[in-house]
Design an enzyme around this catalytic site. Sequence first.
Site, short mmCIF file in Angstrom:
data_model
loop_
_atom_site.label_atom_id
_atom_site.label_comp_id
_atom_site.label_asym_id
_atom_site.label_seq_id
_atom_site.Cartn_x
_atom_site.Cartn_y
_atom_site.Cartn_z
N LYS A 86 37.27 37.54 49.80
CA LYS A 86 38.67 37.32 48.50
C LYS A 86 39.68 38.27 48.81
O LYS A 86 39.59 39.32 49.40
CB LYS A 86 37.63 38.06 47.50
N SER A 161 37.07 35.79 38.50
CA SER A 161 38.10 36.12 39.45
C SER A 161 38.07 35.30 40.70
O SER A 161 38.83 35.06 41.54
CB SER A 161 38.65 37.21 39.56
N SER A 185 32.70 37.57 37.48
CA SER A 185 33.69 36.93 38.41
C SER A 185 33.04 36.09 39.61
O SER A 185 33.74 35.62 40.50
CB SER A 185 34.59 37.90 39.05
#
Length: 483
Positions: A86, A161, A185
């Site tokens: 990420k 996210s 997330s």
Amino acid sequence: MTDTAGSAPLWDRSAAELAAGIRAKTFSATEVAKAFLARIEETNPALNALVDIRPEEALAQAAAADSAVAAGGDLPPLLGVPVSIKINTAQRGYASSHGVPAWAGAIAQGDAVCVAGLRAAGATLLGRSNSPAFAVRWFTGNDLHGKTLNPYDPGHTPGGSSGGAASSVAAGMTPIAQGNDIGGSVRFPAYCCGAVGLRPTVGLVSGMEPRGMEEFDAPLSFQTMAVHGTLGWTVDDVRLGLDAMISPDLNDPVGLPVRPSLSKPGGPVKVAVVRDAGVTKSHPAVDAAVDDAARWLAEAGHEVEEVELPLLGEAARLWSLLLYQELKTMMYEIDTFGDESVRVSLAASFDAAAQIWGEQPSLTDYIKGYARRGTLINRLQEFLGRDRIVLTPVCAEPPFEQDADLAGNDRVAELLTAQWPMQSVPVLGFPAISVPTGLRDGLPSGVQLIGGRFQEDLLLHVASAIEARAPRSRPDLSWAQGN
């Protein structure tokens, strides 16, 4: 060396199949890397799930893996398996941009501990997954990299996210993706994209990053709620990713001194089904997913019963106090460097939290909130013990319409209420996994399983029983043709 026996293309195989095939020389790590790079080239232009893809680096890692296979000896468990990282997690030589244009040049000089674990396990690090700026939305898009789409329906969020991670896994760009979770997330994007997403117990996977030019004093909620986790197309993919990321680390304020093992328990498990925790009634499609999962687990021999567990609702309300009060202390940076969508979304979220706690919660509210947190942890662990899990919705709604958090304060208040299963877990630090249950009205559906602390093995065991019975299919990306 090309595999002619398998029917599925290499990009559509599990991490375990890929690792076993590379070790057995059924196919090479280079062939695997090329297959996934081709899949990325085919699907990513429409989805925008992965950014900063460097084919030459991926192929160099794959070549090194092939050399290791040729040399013989013990081989690491994920040798040659593609994994994405990420954009808010340090990876040597890549920008930890957090989706912020001003930080596009913030090149990490080393790996986060969890990334180092994946590298040591032999993974081919293939691309960075997109997220919202500052990773504080349940939607994925930012001014630096643009918007990520849901491969099943571009009109609905891929989650956030870790939305880029979930979208890329569902589309077959990598079998495993690293993500992180402080309010859903990992679990919510997995739900939205029909993947599996595991949030481990706080402390199991180190959150420490290499020291940069400036130290970041993480708020207490970040230290006690945020975790790195794994997303994958299968439960076993997630198990392998987690096993590589487990990292005892006494530099981490909540780190463990020793590495717990992930066993594979057998036998029946007690499953407590919680529908709403006294917060809000679920959409009929969500209730149907819970019904399916409960029935499948009963068919698998587990002891399933419906219960009331209002402490989860109370924990969700505490999340909106503790996390949002601490996020307010970071608003200078968010206002200065963040994009308009993050500012609008957070303002509406703060308004929704004020409906619960008032416009200005007192220091006493905050202190008592953390005190209450300890009591709720004790009560939930006592309820779960070592042989019970809780089955809940992932969210009280199906995957949200794209950018629903920009539709006004009333809608954001609905989102916050619907996400009670996402919020209740981080504030207490327990592990939880999002497991798909099939499609409903063309959108992915799923359920959440919550286990006792450091009982990831139990969660994975029960999740496998759901996976074995749930209908699964890759997304039909015909809508993306020409995009």
